[in-house]
Scaffold this motif. Structure first.
Motif, short mmCIF file in Angstrom:
data_model
loop_
_atom_site.label_atom_id
_atom_site.label_comp_id
_atom_site.label_asym_id
_atom_site.label_seq_id
_atom_site.Cartn_x
_atom_site.Cartn_y
_atom_site.Cartn_z
N PHE A 132 0.85 -1.18 0.00
CA PHE A 132 0.00 0.00 0.00
C PHE A 132 0.89 1.23 0.00
O PHE A 132 1.90 1.27 0.69
N SER A 133 0.50 2.21 -0.75
CA SER A 133 1.25 3.44 -0.82
C SER A 133 0.26 4.60 -0.75
O SER A 133 -0.95 4.39 -0.70
N ASN A 134 0.76 5.79 -0.72
CA ASN A 134 -0.10 6.97 -0.81
C ASN A 134 0.70 8.05 -1.52
O ASN A 134 1.91 7.98 -1.60
N HIS A 135 -0.01 8.99 -2.06
CA HIS A 135 0.68 10.10 -2.68
C HIS A 135 -0.16 11.37 -2.64
O HIS A 135 -1.37 11.32 -2.46
N MET A 136 0.52 12.45 -2.77
CA MET A 136 -0.10 13.76 -2.91
C MET A 136 0.40 14.32 -4.22
O MET A 136 1.53 14.05 -4.64
N LYS A 137 -0.44 15.07 -4.90
CA LYS A 137 0.00 15.65 -6.16
C LYS A 137 -0.47 17.09 -6.28
O LYS A 137 -1.47 17.49 -5.68
N VAL A 138 0.30 17.85 -7.03
CA VAL A 138 -0.01 19.23 -7.35
C VAL A 138 0.04 19.31 -8.87
O VAL A 138 1.00 18.83 -9.48
N GLY A 139 -1.01 19.89 -9.46
CA GLY A 139 -1.02 19.89 -10.91
C GLY A 139 -1.85 21.01 -11.51
O GLY A 139 -2.45 21.82 -10.81
N ILE A 140 -1.86 20.98 -12.83
CA ILE A 140 -2.65 21.93 -13.60
C ILE A 140 -3.32 21.17 -14.73
O ILE A 140 -2.71 20.29 -15.34
N CYS A 141 -4.58 21.50 -14.96
CA CYS A 141 -5.37 20.79 -15.96
C CYS A 141 -5.91 21.79 -16.98
O CYS A 141 -6.51 22.80 -16.60
N TYR A 142 -5.66 21.52 -18.25
CA TYR A 142 -6.20 22.34 -19.34
C TYR A 142 -7.30 21.55 -20.03
O TYR A 142 -7.09 20.42 -20.45
N ASP A 143 -8.47 22.17 -20.13
CA ASP A 143 -9.61 21.53 -20.78
C ASP A 143 -9.84 22.14 -22.15
O ASP A 143 -9.86 23.36 -22.31
N PHE A 144 -10.00 21.28 -23.12
CA PHE A 144 -10.34 21.65 -24.48
C PHE A 144 -11.64 20.94 -24.83
O PHE A 144 -12.07 20.05 -24.10
N PRO A 145 -12.29 21.29 -25.93
CA PRO A 145 -13.49 20.53 -26.29
C PRO A 145 -13.16 19.05 -26.51
O PRO A 145 -12.31 18.72 -27.34
N PHE A 146 -13.77 18.20 -25.73
CA PHE A 146 -13.63 16.74 -25.80
C PHE A 146 -12.24 16.21 -25.45
O PHE A 146 -11.93 15.06 -25.68
#
Length: 173
Positions: free
Chosen positions: A113-127
């Motif tokens: 078993f593991s765990n993680h934390m993440k920091v990110g950025i998400c770009y949304d485009f059509p579909f």
């Protein structure tokens, strides 16, 4: 940690789904694992009931290409992301569950078993969406033996790693 999984899932499923967003994709950064002398393929699906919250379910396959070591892992994880700045796509996320099932000739058979934390950025485009994140593994303060073992066997599972999830997205509005 495992006791938190059911309440998070029930809360998510009970939310109104009038403007839900569903995405499924593959981690393009995991394909770089071939340069590390290992194989790592990660894919996942996500559900976003609103613009501030996202629930992710993912699967992975990891294998070492060492001549003297035949260890492979199947992985499944459930994580939640909170968009702190939804207008810019910036988020933080934590795992609810991250389980590695070993197999292979040299495997010890011990589920990790593991765990993680993440920091990110998400770009949304059509579909389509592109989600870049930095993943920090095993920050729970445990002794880290599972995390150390995983990072020794599969280099892609080091304590700090990068992910680039490319997904097909469906928005219901």
């Amino acid at each position: 940690m495992r006791k938190l999984c059911l309440p998070v899932l029930l809360c998510t499923l009970s939310m109104p789904l009038s403007a839900v967003s569903v995405a499924a994709g593959i981690d393009a950064a995991s394909l770089m694992s071939f340069a590390y002398g290992s194989t790592g393929i990660r894919c996942g699906a996500s559900l976003s009931p609103d613009e501030n919250f996202r629930l992710n379910l993912g699967f992975g396959y990891y294998a070492s290409h060492s001549q003297d070591n035949d260890i492979r892992f199947l992985n499944t994880f459930l994580s939640a992301d909170y968009f702190i700045f939804p207008q810019w796509g910036i988020y933080i996320g934590v795992t609810v569950a991250d389980v590695f099932f070993p197999f292979g000739l040299d495997s010890d058979g011990q589920v990790r078993f593991s765990n993680h934390m993440k920091v990110g950025i998400c770009y949304d485009f059509p579909f389509f969406s592109a989600d870049a994140s930095v993943i920090l593994r095993d920050l729970s303060g445990s002794d880290g033996t599972a995390s150390n073992y995983l990072s020794e066997e599969i280099r892609q599972l080091e304590r700090v790693s990068f992910s680039l999830m490319l997904s097909f997205r469906y928005d219901r509005e």
